[in-house]
Design an enzyme around this catalytic site. Structure first.
Site, short mmCIF file in Angstrom:
data_model
loop_
_atom_site.label_atom_id
_atom_site.label_comp_id
_atom_site.label_asym_id
_atom_site.label_seq_id
_atom_site.Cartn_x
_atom_site.Cartn_y
_atom_site.Cartn_z
N CYS A 22 88.62 -3.78 -22.84
CA CYS A 22 88.05 -5.12 -22.71
C CYS A 22 86.52 -5.03 -22.59
O CYS A 22 85.78 -5.76 -23.27
CB CYS A 22 88.65 -5.80 -21.48
SG CYS A 22 88.21 -7.53 -21.31
N CYS A 23 86.02 -4.10 -21.76
CA CYS A 23 84.57 -3.95 -21.61
C CYS A 23 83.93 -3.47 -22.91
O CYS A 23 82.82 -3.90 -23.25
CB CYS A 23 84.24 -2.95 -20.49
SG CYS A 23 84.23 -3.66 -18.83
N CYS B 154 87.16 -9.74 -12.81
CA CYS B 154 87.04 -8.35 -12.35
C CYS B 154 86.10 -8.20 -11.17
O CYS B 154 85.66 -7.09 -10.86
CB CYS B 154 86.55 -7.46 -13.49
SG CYS B 154 87.66 -7.42 -14.90
N CYS C 23 81.02 -0.47 -16.49
CA CYS C 23 81.55 -1.15 -17.68
C CYS C 23 81.25 -0.38 -18.96
O CYS C 23 81.79 -0.70 -20.01
CB CYS C 23 81.01 -2.58 -17.78
SG CYS C 23 79.25 -2.71 -17.56
N CYS D 91 82.09 -10.04 -14.54
CA CYS D 91 83.01 -11.08 -15.01
C CYS D 91 83.87 -11.58 -13.86
O CYS D 91 84.27 -10.79 -12.98
CB CYS D 91 83.90 -10.53 -16.12
SG CYS D 91 83.01 -10.10 -17.62
S1 SF4 Z 1 84.27 -6.83 -16.65
FE1 SF4 Z 1 86.47 -7.31 -16.85
S2 SF4 Z 1 86.64 -9.22 -18.03
FE2 SF4 Z 1 84.51 -8.44 -18.23
S3 SF4 Z 1 84.53 -7.32 -20.12
FE3 SF4 Z 1 84.96 -5.81 -18.50
S4 SF4 Z 1 87.21 -5.74 -18.25
FE4 SF4 Z 1 86.69 -7.57 -19.50
#
Ligand code: SF4
Length: 239
Positions: free
Chosen positions: A125-126, A212, A235, A209
């Site tokens: 996701c990151c 998280c 991240c 985010c």
């Molecule tokens: S901090 Fe969490 S929601 Fe944001 S990009 Fe990374 S995994 Fe995804």
């Protein structure tokens, strides 16, 4: 590989940056920011998550009188307060904060990969929502400035003030606040009446985010609220 112009007009190879970095550590932070602007001009950009450290750097840049080049990684999942702060910053400093967005919206990501990817695979996701958009955006610059500090995490303990960032981007990275403490950051914000994210006052020393990021207790690791319950601490932007 690029050569780097110093304020006096001389050149330095990226391999020699460690020496320059040590010299910069002896200078006041405002002078470091001025040095960066003199060295890179419009080819320098501030990466801002709208965190407290980034607000210090934005204010220091503003005080130089030079045009501000700043972006944030808008994952589509930031806190409401963070989005509101972007608007406030733009009004106060009369600037435009570039929103760097992923190729997929949150809804498109859910459809193509699966819902709530941050719970299943936060690294993926990151990568999709932060790292790849960052790499694409930084291609147009020769240097980027960030607000990381050495006492934020064990990983950042040895972060240099100035380095050649070849891991992801192939450009100079400048971290003017590496030696600052969290207390010093907030003293600066209060002394200079710089706006900051109100969530910092509600137990969120480190903001990312919304899915998280949790508040932390007094005395807890400032980044303990990031990816709580997971091994993950970065991240991927600063690896
Ligand atoms: S901090 Fe969490 S929601 Fe944001 S990009 Fe990374 S995994 Fe995804």
């Amino acid at each position: 590989m690029a050569r780097i112009t110093l304020p006096d007009g001389s050149w330095v190879a990226p391999e020699a940056l460690a020496t320059v970095s040590r010299e910069l550590e002896e200078m006041p932070t405002a002078d470091v920011v001025s040095w960066a602007l003199q060295s890179f001009g419009p080819n320098l950009v501030l990466a801002s998550s709208l965190g407290a450290e980034d607000m210090v750097l934005l204010d220091l840049w503003h005080r130089t009188g030079q045009p501000i080049e700043v972006f944030c990684l808008d994952t589509g999942l930031l806190f409401y307060e963070t989005y509101a702060l972007i608007t406030e910053v733009e009004r106060r400093y009369q600037i435009s904060v570039t929103r760097v967005r992923p190729s997929l919206t949150v809804a498109q990501q859910a459809t193509t990969i699966g819902p709530n990817l941050w719970t299943q695979d936060p690294d993926q996701c990151c990568t999709m929502r932060k790292v790849l958009p960052l790499q694409a955006h930084l291609k147009q610059y020769q240097a980027w400035m960030t607000g990381i500090r050495r006492d934020q995490t064990a990983f950042r303990r040895h972060a240099p003030l100035l380095s050649w960032d070849n891991n992801h981007h192939g450009l100079v990275k400048i971290n003017p606040l590496v030696n600052w403490s969290f207390l010093e950051v907030f003293q600066y914000l209060q002394t200079h009446e710089v706006p900051y994210n109100p969530l910092h006052d509600l137990g969120y020393p480190s903001l990312g985010c919304q899915p998280c990021t949790c508040p932390v207790s007094d005395g807890e690791d400032p980044r303990a609220g990031r990816w709580q319950g997971k091994e993950k601490t970065e991240c991927g932007l600063h690896l």
